[in-house]
Design a protein around this motif. Structure first.
Motif, PDB file in Angstrom:
ATOM      1  N   LEU A 233       0.789  -1.229   0.000  1.00  0.00           N
ATOM      2  CA  LEU A 233       0.000   0.000   0.000  1.00  0.00           C
ATOM      3  C   LEU A 233       0.820   1.276   0.000  1.00  0.00           C
ATOM      4  O   LEU A 233       0.284   2.345  -0.301  1.00  0.00           O
ATOM      5  CB  LEU A 233      -0.940   0.011   1.214  1.00  0.00           C
ATOM      6  N   ALA A 234       2.103   1.199   0.342  1.00  0.00           N
ATOM      7  CA  ALA A 234       2.888   2.428   0.484  1.00  0.00           C
ATOM      8  C   ALA A 234       3.015   3.166  -0.846  1.00  0.00           C
ATOM      9  O   ALA A 234       2.723   4.369  -0.933  1.00  0.00           O
ATOM     10  CB  ALA A 234       4.268   2.105   1.055  1.00  0.00           C
ATOM     11  N   GLN A 235       3.459   2.484  -1.899  1.00  0.00           N
ATOM     12  CA  GLN A 235       3.628   3.154  -3.177  1.00  0.00           C
ATOM     13  C   GLN A 235       2.301   3.631  -3.777  1.00  0.00           C
ATOM     14  O   GLN A 235       2.227   4.762  -4.275  1.00  0.00           O
ATOM     15  CB  GLN A 235       4.384   2.242  -4.144  1.00  0.00           C
ATOM     16  N   PRO A 236       1.216   2.819  -3.757  1.00  0.00           N
ATOM     17  CA  PRO A 236      -0.061   3.347  -4.239  1.00  0.00           C
ATOM     18  C   PRO A 236      -0.530   4.597  -3.479  1.00  0.00           C
ATOM     19  O   PRO A 236      -1.154   5.477  -4.072  1.00  0.00           O
ATOM     20  CB  PRO A 236      -1.026   2.172  -4.016  1.00  0.00           C
ATOM     21  N   ARG A 237      -0.206   4.674  -2.204  1.00  0.00           N
ATOM     22  CA  ARG A 237      -0.618   5.868  -1.456  1.00  0.00           C
ATOM     23  C   ARG A 237       0.089   7.105  -1.981  1.00  0.00           C
ATOM     24  O   ARG A 237      -0.519   8.179  -2.072  1.00  0.00           O
ATOM     25  CB  ARG A 237      -0.328   5.684   0.038  1.00  0.00           C
ATOM     26  N   PHE A 238       1.361   7.001  -2.317  1.00  0.00           N
ATOM     27  CA  PHE A 238       2.060   8.145  -2.898  1.00  0.00           C
ATOM     28  C   PHE A 238       1.405   8.584  -4.195  1.00  0.00           C
ATOM     29  O   PHE A 238       1.291   9.780  -4.487  1.00  0.00           O
ATOM     30  CB  PHE A 238       3.531   7.783  -3.162  1.00  0.00           C
ATOM     31  N   VAL A 239       0.957   7.631  -4.995  1.00  0.00           N
ATOM     32  CA  VAL A 239       0.431   7.949  -6.328  1.00  0.00           C
ATOM     33  C   VAL A 239      -0.978   8.506  -6.262  1.00  0.00           C
ATOM     34  O   VAL A 239      -1.324   9.447  -6.986  1.00  0.00           O
ATOM     35  CB  VAL A 239       0.475   6.690  -7.227  1.00  0.00           C
ATOM     36  N   THR A 240      -1.839   7.961  -5.371  1.00  0.00           N
ATOM     37  CA  THR A 240      -3.261   8.312  -5.401  1.00  0.00           C
ATOM     38  C   THR A 240      -3.702   9.273  -4.296  1.00  0.00           C
ATOM     39  O   THR A 240      -4.664  10.022  -4.489  1.00  0.00           O
ATOM     40  CB  THR A 240      -4.120   7.042  -5.300  1.00  0.00           C
ATOM     41  N   GLU A 241      -3.059   9.270  -3.154  1.00  0.00           N
ATOM     42  CA  GLU A 241      -3.530  10.088  -2.027  1.00  0.00           C
ATOM     43  C   GLU A 241      -2.617  11.260  -1.704  1.00  0.00           C
ATOM     44  O   GLU A 241      -3.027  12.202  -1.041  1.00  0.00           O
ATOM     45  CB  GLU A 241      -3.690   9.230  -0.767  1.00  0.00           C
ATOM     46  N   LEU A 242      -1.377  11.213  -2.146  1.00  0.00           N
ATOM     47  CA  LEU A 242      -0.423  12.285  -1.866  1.00  0.00           C
ATOM     48  C   LEU A 242       0.005  12.922  -3.183  1.00  0.00           C
ATOM     49  O   LEU A 242      -0.035  12.289  -4.235  1.00  0.00           O
ATOM     50  CB  LEU A 242       0.800  11.735  -1.126  1.00  0.00           C
ATOM     51  N   THR A 243       0.408  14.169  -3.132  1.00  0.00           N
ATOM     52  CA  THR A 243       0.790  14.896  -4.343  1.00  0.00           C
ATOM     53  C   THR A 243       2.304  14.997  -4.407  1.00  0.00           C
ATOM     54  O   THR A 243       2.931  15.780  -3.686  1.00  0.00           O
ATOM     55  CB  THR A 243       0.174  16.307  -4.345  1.00  0.00           C
ATOM     56  N   LEU A 244       2.903  14.185  -5.263  1.00  0.00           N
ATOM     57  CA  LEU A 244       4.346  14.250  -5.465  1.00  0.00           C
ATOM     58  C   LEU A 244       4.692  15.449  -6.340  1.00  0.00           C
ATOM     59  O   LEU A 244       3.898  15.837  -7.209  1.00  0.00           O
ATOM     60  CB  LEU A 244       4.839  12.968  -6.137  1.00  0.00           C
ATOM     61  N   PRO A 245       5.839  16.077  -6.128  1.00  0.00           N
ATOM     62  CA  PRO A 245       6.233  17.215  -6.979  1.00  0.00           C
ATOM     63  C   PRO A 245       6.250  16.835  -8.447  1.00  0.00           C
ATOM     64  O   PRO A 245       6.630  15.718  -8.826  1.00  0.00           O
ATOM     65  CB  PRO A 245       7.642  17.554  -6.471  1.00  0.00           C
TER      66      PRO A 245
END
Length: 417
Positions: A233-245
């Motif tokens: 779940l860690a990587q999907p959370r970066f992609v879908t719930e958090l806004t990466l630069p």
């Protein structure tokens, strides 16, 4: 080559081969083989189930017929599995390749640590585990870089390079790997089944006599329960719930995080290595409690974080701590097992960890689907809290001057003559 140096080479090159093959493995499975989400999950489940089922038999075989033989056969099987994996892009071939690779992996798992403890000796084995962990982290970084570079040519290329490297490593070990510290069991000539039963009874006896091992196995079960949810779940959370630069694409950011975590674990592992002493198992147990408590806190903080900055910091902290904790736990197990049952105990430990991973992913995934990915990560972190409790119990119950037989005939807690 000495056993010490060979162990370091195996750790570094093995980590390179594994990461070259597995870094973009899911991309290969989905885009080249054409697997859907359910098939992807099923492939991983097959691998974990085979690992779990094969742990005890392969550990018994390593104790009965030699750790060297088990490690060499395991490396060759892993290489053949990866070769089938990359050459035949079909679902059935992928399931078969996963099964072959998993059997090879459990042949190496436990037997390698037991071989190192017997061949290197009590005085240097703790340092060897730590240094091997550092080299494995460097190999991880190089493997990730190789996977990214080779995938630009063909998504199967990193898997085939990993296969060729693993096979070459197996052939090298068959020629260069010594085995002087292991002695075959007395010529009672039991059948394999009878030998398995005898070893399992003996190992159960070790756990009963030394309850701390039982507490560590309980903690290991919860480590497995928590690790699978975090990994999924860690990587999907970066992609879908958090806004990466937006300066880099999400895959590049995630690759950068993996490299930073691997490099960051090198100095931390070195620091922990200066504190690890297999002749002082109680101190090692307390160190393990501290590392696992910090890991649980970092995973939970990552699941709760809203901003990208705190989320990245918590994620990297958890990843670095998980990398660095493995050599500490290996050293602790070596300090609490005798040579005769060490491979079997390591295999049972790995089996418990695999069982936890099989059981832990679905609950965290269900919470992630019904609530949020962050909540799923928090659920995974919550599984780690009981692990910290059981390791704390182990540390508290550990006698200060425990006498545990070591490969050279000395006892943990007592200096060598």
């Amino acid at each position: 080559m000495s056993a010490y140096r060979l162990f370091l080479v195996l750790s570094g090159v093995g980590a390179f081969a594994g990461n070259a093959a597995f870094t973009l493995n899911l991309v290969y499975q989905s885009q080249v083989v054409g697997l859907g989400p359910w098939q992807l999950v099923l492939v991983g489940t097959v691998m974990e189930l085979v690992c779990c089922a094969a742990q005890v038999p392969t550990g018994v075989i390593a104790d009965r017929y030699g750790r060297r033989r088990s490690v060499v056969v395991g490396q060759l099987l892993m290489g053949l599995g990866l070769l089938l994996w990359g050459l035949v892009p079909t679902y059935v071939a992928l399931l078969a390749a996963n099964a072959v690779w998993a059997v090879g992996a459990v042949c190496v798992d436990g037997a390698l640590e037991a071989w190192a403890a017997d061949e290197i000796g009590a005085a240097r084995v703790g340092r060897a585990f730590v240094r091997a962990g550092q080299l494995a982290q460097v190999g991880t970084v190089l493997g990730i870089a190789a996977a990214v570079a080779l995938a630009g040519v063909d998504l199967a290329a990193p898997i085939l390079v990993g296969a060729a490297t693993t096979l070459a490593l197996g052939v090298t070990l068959a020629v260069a790997m010594p085995e002087r510290g292991w002695s075959p069991p007395a010529a009672g000539q039991r059948s394999i089944v009878g030998s398995m039963r005898a070893h399992l009874v003996a190992t159960a006896g070790v756990v009963r006599r030394h309850r701390v091992l039982g507490y560590v196995l309980a903690g290991t079960l919860f480590l497995g329960l928590g690790s699978e949810g975090f990994d999924r779940l860690a990587q999907p959370r970066f992609v879908t719930e958090l806004t990466l630069p937006g300066t880099l694409t999400p895959p590049v950011w995630l690759g950068a995080f993996a490299v930073v975590a691997a490099f960051g674990a090198v100095p931390l592992t070195g620091l922990l290595g200066r504190l690890v002493d297999v002749t002082r198992p109680r101190r090692v147990a307390r160190l393990l409690v501290a590392v696992q408590a910090a890991t649980a806190g970092s995973v939970i903080c990552f699941g709760l974080a809203d901003g990208i900055g705190p989320a990245v910091a918590a994620y990297l902290a958890a990843a670095v701590l998980r990398h660095a904790a493995a050599p500490v736990l290996n050293a602790w197990l070596v300090a609490n097992t005798s040579s005769g049952t060490r491979a079997t105990v390591f295999s049972i430990w790995s089996q418990v960890d695999a069982a936890g991973q099989i059981a832990g992913g679905p609950p965290a995934g269900w919470v992630g689907q019904r609530v949020s990915l962050g909540a799923g990560v928090v659920t995974a972190g919550a599984f780690l809290v009981p692990a910290v409790f059981w390791f704390a119990v182990a540390a508290r119950r550990h006698p200060a001057d425990v006498e545990v037989a070591m490969p050279d005939g000395t006892c943990a807690g007592q200096p060598a003559a």
